[in-house]
Design a protein around this motif. Structure first.
Motif, mmCIF file in Angstrom:
data_model
loop_
_atom_site.group_PDB
_atom_site.id
_atom_site.type_symbol
_atom_site.label_atom_id
_atom_site.label_comp_id
_atom_site.label_asym_id
_atom_site.label_seq_id
_atom_site.Cartn_x
_atom_site.Cartn_y
_atom_site.Cartn_z
ATOM 1 N N ASN B 122 -12.762 -18.123 -23.186
ATOM 2 C CA ASN B 122 -13.378 -16.832 -23.507
ATOM 3 C C ASN B 122 -13.171 -16.418 -24.961
ATOM 4 O O ASN B 122 -13.692 -15.398 -25.403
ATOM 5 N N ALA B 123 -12.418 -17.230 -25.701
ATOM 6 C CA ALA B 123 -12.199 -16.917 -27.116
ATOM 7 C C ALA B 123 -13.473 -17.210 -27.914
ATOM 8 O O ALA B 123 -14.327 -17.983 -27.492
ATOM 9 N N ARG B 124 -13.587 -16.565 -29.068
ATOM 10 C CA ARG B 124 -14.684 -16.875 -29.991
ATOM 11 C C ARG B 124 -14.237 -18.004 -30.914
ATOM 12 O O ARG B 124 -13.074 -18.052 -31.308
ATOM 13 N N PHE B 125 -15.182 -18.881 -31.289
ATOM 14 C CA PHE B 125 -14.823 -20.062 -32.084
ATOM 15 C C PHE B 125 -14.083 -19.678 -33.368
ATOM 16 O O PHE B 125 -13.081 -20.295 -33.733
ATOM 17 N N GLY B 126 -14.547 -18.633 -34.029
ATOM 18 C CA GLY B 126 -13.968 -18.226 -35.308
ATOM 19 C C GLY B 126 -12.532 -17.735 -35.214
ATOM 20 O O GLY B 126 -11.827 -17.674 -36.208
ATOM 21 N N LYS B 127 -12.098 -17.381 -33.989
ATOM 22 C CA LYS B 127 -10.730 -16.885 -33.817
ATOM 23 C C LYS B 127 -9.722 -18.014 -33.615
ATOM 24 O O LYS B 127 -8.517 -17.763 -33.519
ATOM 25 N N LEU B 128 -10.210 -19.258 -33.474
ATOM 26 C CA LEU B 128 -9.300 -20.376 -33.182
ATOM 27 C C LEU B 128 -8.597 -20.853 -34.445
ATOM 28 O O LEU B 128 -9.166 -20.830 -35.534
ATOM 29 N N SER B 129 -7.344 -21.328 -34.271
ATOM 30 C CA SER B 129 -6.607 -21.962 -35.369
ATOM 31 C C SER B 129 -7.219 -23.343 -35.640
ATOM 32 O O SER B 129 -8.022 -23.838 -34.850
ATOM 33 N N THR B 130 -6.819 -23.965 -36.762
ATOM 34 C CA THR B 130 -7.295 -25.314 -37.078
ATOM 35 C C THR B 130 -7.103 -26.242 -35.887
ATOM 36 O O THR B 130 -8.016 -26.981 -35.500
ATOM 37 N N GLY B 131 -5.919 -26.216 -35.294
ATOM 38 C CA GLY B 131 -5.619 -27.114 -34.174
ATOM 39 C C GLY B 131 -6.544 -26.862 -32.991
ATOM 40 O O GLY B 131 -7.082 -27.798 -32.402
ATOM 41 N N TYR B 132 -6.751 -25.617 -32.651
ATOM 42 C CA TYR B 132 -7.596 -25.318 -31.486
ATOM 43 C C TYR B 132 -9.087 -25.537 -31.757
ATOM 44 O O TYR B 132 -9.845 -25.836 -30.836
ATOM 45 N N ARG B 133 -9.515 -25.403 -33.004
ATOM 46 C CA ARG B 133 -10.907 -25.792 -33.319
ATOM 47 C C ARG B 133 -11.092 -27.279 -33.038
ATOM 48 O O ARG B 133 -12.079 -27.708 -32.445
#
Lengths: 290, 290
Positions: B122-133
């Motif tokens: 449910n997170a937005r892509f832009g809110k992810l850290s480098t690792g989670y992207r």
């Protein structure tokens, strides 16, 4: 003479990000700050370097507060994953600004490092690849005159040759001008021989705080037939396990019981730092042990 | 049945980026594409997947051109370092779009992987850290129904636990549904046991193209007193060296001379893949040998 982090808490939208952090960071020592993605490492580094405020707690350097204190803050430098530089500015210009800000910025060493890493200082920051952005930020961090240097993900995107070069340069610059480095990285095995002391930040708390030899001395892999291993490790602090065929490995952190007989079928070895870290912080798996 | 890359050249503003690349990528095989920062790896992957055009040369899949050919292109997938996703879109929505595009997208497996990696869809892509992207892009890459999956920097920013989890998942999904993976990474030792075949791209050319066992079989570290090592390695293909005190190590890639006597003081061992790569591509150091 040290940085004292006392009872630091941080929360955001009701979620705990840092939970009662207490640490001492001494002068002229190389530390590893290890933690999983999302453990709170970057938040902690940002609080220490006054980029964000803690919800509560204090950070002092030689007993002076670091909050909005220009004199003490000049003695700290944080190289972070965030890109603070204007994308359109040339690297030489960025170095000029840094040199003006830090009187004793080592411009000669920066030029030498750029040559060794084959970084073109006439490039614009925005044109650099992930690896070369890291390299530029690393060069600045190694050349600022600060006493405490914090490196957040210093090898992100670097190829194997550049990583080796960075580790070599770190050792050399440290022996020429001893100062404190705190290195936060996911490539744990590669820094295991560089760091003297480890902090593990796990689920927002410090769970390990000790010298590398002491920590490895308390870390064991106990391998053998399943029943024999289980019998030997009963009551020990088992942090993880692996199984392959009938063979089981239990990973233990903490003292063994010296008076307990070791079955002939069971082998006891020490863990390396990365394997220890993976098991200490792998909460899903621990639930299945015993 | 394969991807054929024939005489591919790429230049940009008069600079050579790829110099006469000829490769065959077979079905159901796991490859490593190794190269230093700036060697041209990402450019090559972008050409193969038709994101950019080569200056000259051809790329075919089962003898059909891949340039602007929707049918064949659907059989390829490139996970790249570039973020192609809208920062404000939720991950579930991004998966919906991908599912609509690829009829056979494995949505169940994507949901399972998100749970294992503790990624909140449910997170937005832009809110992810480098690792989670990286993790989100990896999940998509493992679930698309393509026959050829190209992974450019698949572990960028991942912690040690997540890297282990990815390697395990790759092996499992490969054994359940064999397909080709081409992995480009700087963490060479970690994939050395996963890949069957290696391409090394060095200074814009392919310099190594072979099976991992064959390549390691031809890679040697020859260690001992300086004079003895030099005598033994004269005429061999020395790719690098190290020195410590009076002890020298020469790294050799290629056949040894079987009829040459080995001095008692000299030890011959095989190199690991990362050490081989570092020495093969470290052009500054080779100049100092002999």
């Amino acid at each position: 003479m040290s940085i004292q982090i006392q009872a630091v808490n941080q929360s955001f939208h009701g979620q705990t990000i840092l939970d009662n952090i207490n640490l001492t960071i001494e002068p002229q020592k190389i530390y590893g700050l290890l933690g999983r993605n999302g453990a709170g490492k970057s938040t902690l580094l940002n609080i220490i370097s006054n980029r964000i405020f803690a919800t509560s707690g204090t950070v002092t350097l030689d007993e002076d507060s670091l909050v909005d204190n220009d004199h003490t803050l000049g003695r700290l430098y944080l190289m972070s994953e965030v890109n603070l530089y204007n994308e359109r500015t040339k690297l030489t210009k960025l170095l000029d600004v840094t040199t003006r800000f830090y009187g004793d910025f080592d411009r000669d060493y920066a030029t030498q490092l750029a040559a060794k890493f084959e970084l073109d200082l006439n490039a614009r920051f925005g044109k650099l690849s992930t690896g070369y952005r890291t390299i530029f930020k690393l060069i600045v961090a190694l050349c600022v005159p600060a006493d405490y240097i914090f490196l957040d993900e210093p090898v992100l995107g670097l190829d194997a040759n550049h990583r080796e070069l960075f580790y070599q340069e770190l050792i050399e610059t440290y022996s020429e001008r001893p100062r404190t480095f705190v290195i936060s990285t996911h490539l744990i095995e590669e820094i295991a021989n560089l760091i003297e002391h480890v902090f593990v930040l796990d689920q927002h708390q410090i769970t390990v705080n000790g010298s590398v030899p002491d920590i490895l001395d308390r870390s064991y892999a106990i391998t053998g037939p399943d029943a024999d291993v289980r019998q030997y490790t009963t009551g020990l602090n088992i942090i993880g396990q692996d199984q392959l065929g009938g063979i089981t490995a239990h990973y233990v952190y903490g003292a063994l019981e010296d008076d307990r007989p070791i079955p002939d079928t069971v082998k006891i070895e020490h863990l390396d730092l990365q394997k220890l870290f993976v098991n200490l912080t792998n909460h899903q798996e621990v639930a299945h042990v015993n």
